[in-house]
Scaffold this active site. Structure first.
Site, short mmCIF file in Angstrom:
data_model
loop_
_atom_site.label_atom_id
_atom_site.label_comp_id
_atom_site.label_asym_id
_atom_site.label_seq_id
_atom_site.Cartn_x
_atom_site.Cartn_y
_atom_site.Cartn_z
N LYS A 41 12.60 45.65 4.44
CA LYS A 41 12.73 44.30 4.98
C LYS A 41 12.65 44.29 6.52
O LYS A 41 12.81 45.34 7.16
CB LYS A 41 14.05 43.69 4.49
CG LYS A 41 14.07 43.51 2.95
CD LYS A 41 15.33 42.78 2.48
CE LYS A 41 15.30 42.58 0.96
NZ LYS A 41 16.48 41.83 0.49
N TYR A 96 10.18 35.03 -3.92
CA TYR A 96 11.60 34.86 -4.25
C TYR A 96 11.86 33.58 -5.05
O TYR A 96 12.98 33.05 -5.02
CB TYR A 96 12.44 34.86 -2.97
CG TYR A 96 12.73 36.26 -2.45
CD1 TYR A 96 13.53 37.16 -3.17
CD2 TYR A 96 12.23 36.70 -1.23
CE1 TYR A 96 13.81 38.43 -2.69
CE2 TYR A 96 12.50 37.98 -0.74
CZ TYR A 96 13.30 38.84 -1.48
OH TYR A 96 13.59 40.10 -1.01
N PHE A 155 21.36 30.38 -0.42
CA PHE A 155 20.84 31.35 0.55
C PHE A 155 19.31 31.38 0.61
O PHE A 155 18.73 32.13 1.40
CB PHE A 155 21.38 32.76 0.24
CG PHE A 155 20.98 33.31 -1.12
CD1 PHE A 155 19.76 33.94 -1.30
CD2 PHE A 155 21.85 33.21 -2.20
CE1 PHE A 155 19.40 34.46 -2.54
CE2 PHE A 155 21.49 33.73 -3.44
CZ PHE A 155 20.27 34.36 -3.61
N ARG A 206 16.85 51.26 -7.99
CA ARG A 206 18.02 50.39 -7.75
C ARG A 206 19.27 51.22 -7.48
O ARG A 206 20.14 50.83 -6.69
CB ARG A 206 18.22 49.39 -8.90
CG ARG A 206 17.18 48.27 -8.91
CD ARG A 206 17.63 47.05 -9.69
NE ARG A 206 18.66 46.29 -9.02
CZ ARG A 206 18.44 45.28 -8.16
NH1 ARG A 206 17.20 44.89 -7.88
NH2 ARG A 206 19.44 44.65 -7.60
N THR A 225 23.58 44.99 -3.66
CA THR A 225 23.04 43.94 -2.80
C THR A 225 23.90 43.78 -1.54
O THR A 225 23.38 43.64 -0.43
CB THR A 225 22.99 42.60 -3.57
OG1 THR A 225 22.34 42.82 -4.82
CG2 THR A 225 22.27 41.53 -2.78
N ARG A 279 21.12 51.15 1.18
CA ARG A 279 21.79 49.98 1.74
C ARG A 279 23.09 50.35 2.45
O ARG A 279 23.45 49.74 3.46
CB ARG A 279 22.00 48.93 0.65
CG ARG A 279 20.71 48.15 0.36
CD ARG A 279 20.81 47.28 -0.85
NE ARG A 279 19.74 46.28 -0.91
CZ ARG A 279 19.50 45.52 -1.97
NH1 ARG A 279 20.24 45.65 -3.06
NH2 ARG A 279 18.52 44.64 -1.95
N ASN A 326 19.72 43.24 4.14
CA ASN A 326 20.13 44.44 3.41
C ASN A 326 19.04 45.49 3.26
O ASN A 326 19.06 46.30 2.33
CB ASN A 326 20.76 44.06 2.06
CG ASN A 326 19.80 43.28 1.18
OD1 ASN A 326 18.65 43.06 1.56
ND2 ASN A 326 20.26 42.89 0.01
N HIS A 362 14.25 45.96 -0.77
CA HIS A 362 14.16 45.22 -2.04
C HIS A 362 13.77 46.20 -3.14
O HIS A 362 13.02 47.15 -2.89
CB HIS A 362 13.09 44.13 -1.95
CG HIS A 362 12.71 43.55 -3.28
ND1 HIS A 362 13.42 42.53 -3.88
CD2 HIS A 362 11.71 43.88 -4.15
CE1 HIS A 362 12.86 42.25 -5.05
NE2 HIS A 362 11.83 43.05 -5.24
N GLU A 401 5.62 42.03 -9.45
CA GLU A 401 5.83 42.19 -8.01
C GLU A 401 4.81 43.16 -7.40
O GLU A 401 4.33 42.94 -6.28
CB GLU A 401 7.26 42.66 -7.74
CG GLU A 401 8.29 41.58 -8.06
CD GLU A 401 9.71 42.01 -7.75
OE1 GLU A 401 10.63 41.20 -7.97
OE2 GLU A 401 9.93 43.16 -7.29
N1 UDP Z 1 20.78 37.28 -0.72
C1 UDP Z 1 21.44 36.57 0.26
N2 UDP Z 1 22.68 36.03 -0.04
C2 UDP Z 1 23.25 36.17 -1.27
C3 UDP Z 1 22.56 36.89 -2.26
C4 UDP Z 1 21.33 37.42 -1.96
O1 UDP Z 1 20.95 36.42 1.37
O2 UDP Z 1 24.36 35.66 -1.48
C5 UDP Z 1 19.45 37.86 -0.41
C6 UDP Z 1 19.51 39.38 -0.20
O3 UDP Z 1 18.60 39.73 0.84
C7 UDP Z 1 19.04 39.90 -1.55
C8 UDP Z 1 18.01 38.85 -1.96
O4 UDP Z 1 18.57 37.62 -1.49
O5 UDP Z 1 18.51 41.20 -1.46
C9 UDP Z 1 17.73 38.75 -3.43
O6 UDP Z 1 18.96 38.62 -4.13
P1 UDP Z 1 19.24 39.44 -5.46
O7 UDP Z 1 20.47 38.87 -6.09
O8 UDP Z 1 18.00 39.47 -6.28
O9 UDP Z 1 19.62 40.90 -4.92
P2 UDP Z 1 18.81 42.29 -4.99
O10 UDP Z 1 18.03 42.32 -6.29
O11 UDP Z 1 17.91 42.33 -3.77
O12 UDP Z 1 19.86 43.36 -4.94
MG MG Z 2 16.74 40.91 -7.11
#
Ligand code: UDP
Ligand code: MG
Length: 156
Positions: free
Chosen positions: A11, A51, A59, A87, A93, A104, A114, A117, A128
């Site tokens: 990112k 997204y 968010f 993951r 996250t 992370r 964070n 992705h 994707e």
């Molecule tokens: N995100 C955020 N606020 C939140 C949750 C998610 O800004 O409360 C952002 C964060 O950058 C995250 C992305 O949205 O990586 C996608 O969210 P997801 O729940 O899919 O998390 P990930 O799969 O990236 O762990």
């Molecule tokens: Mg996700």
């Protein structure tokens, strides 16, 4: 999840901070093949589309602004159980909840910023991957693409 491929994004905050090389190295050192990679900057429409599952969440707008704020890397990673493996290496996250030794934990600054992705299912991984890479690019990268066969078939 038993697929061999997943999509990684590095990112904008991590690229800006100069961590991309170290993140690629961590990925490599954990047994992933970096099948294809490119540096690009997302447009607003592209970030909204990528997204879209989060559209309407509080968010979402901030996430789109962040993801378009600078260059990112997109990469296709190959390993057995790629989605789960990436993951796990990526970490939670919220970096405050990310385990020691995860990307992370090391490089994320906040829940939004964070660093990386990762796809969350084999099906989403294929979608994707094909958001960022064409069938030609995948084929020319020369990796084991048998799992992409169904999508390639649909493009014929
Ligand atoms: N995100 C955020 N606020 C939140 C949750 C998610 O800004 O409360 C952002 C964060 O950058 C995250 C992305 O949205 O990586 C996608 O969210 P997801 O729940 O899919 O998390 P990930 O799969 O990236 O762990
Ligand atoms: Mg996700």
């Amino acid at each position: 999840m038993t697929g061999k491929h997943t999509l990684m994004l590095i990112k904008p905050n991590a690229v800006k901070n100069g961590y991309a090389h170290e993140i690629f190295l961590m990925v490599h050192n954990n047994g992933f093949k970096i099948l294809a990679q490119k540096k690009l900057q997302l447009s607003e429409r592209e970030a909204q589309a990528f997204y879209r599952v989060h559209a309407g969440k509080p968010f979402f707008q901030g996430l789109v602004e962040f993801m378009t704020s600078g260059p990112i890397y997109a990469a296709v990673l190959e390993k057995e159980n790629a989605v789960t493996e990436w993951r796990t290496l990526m970490g939670a996250t919220d970096p405050a909840k990310a385990a020691e030794g995860t990307v992370r934990k090391k490089y994320a600054e906040s829940v939004q910023h964070n660093a990386v992705h990762g796809s969350d299912s084999d099906e989403n991984a294929l979608n994707e991957i094909f958001f960022f890479f064409s069938a030609r690019e995948i084929v020319n990268a020369g990796g084991d693409i048998y799992q992409l066969h169904d999508i390639l078939k649909n493009e014929q």
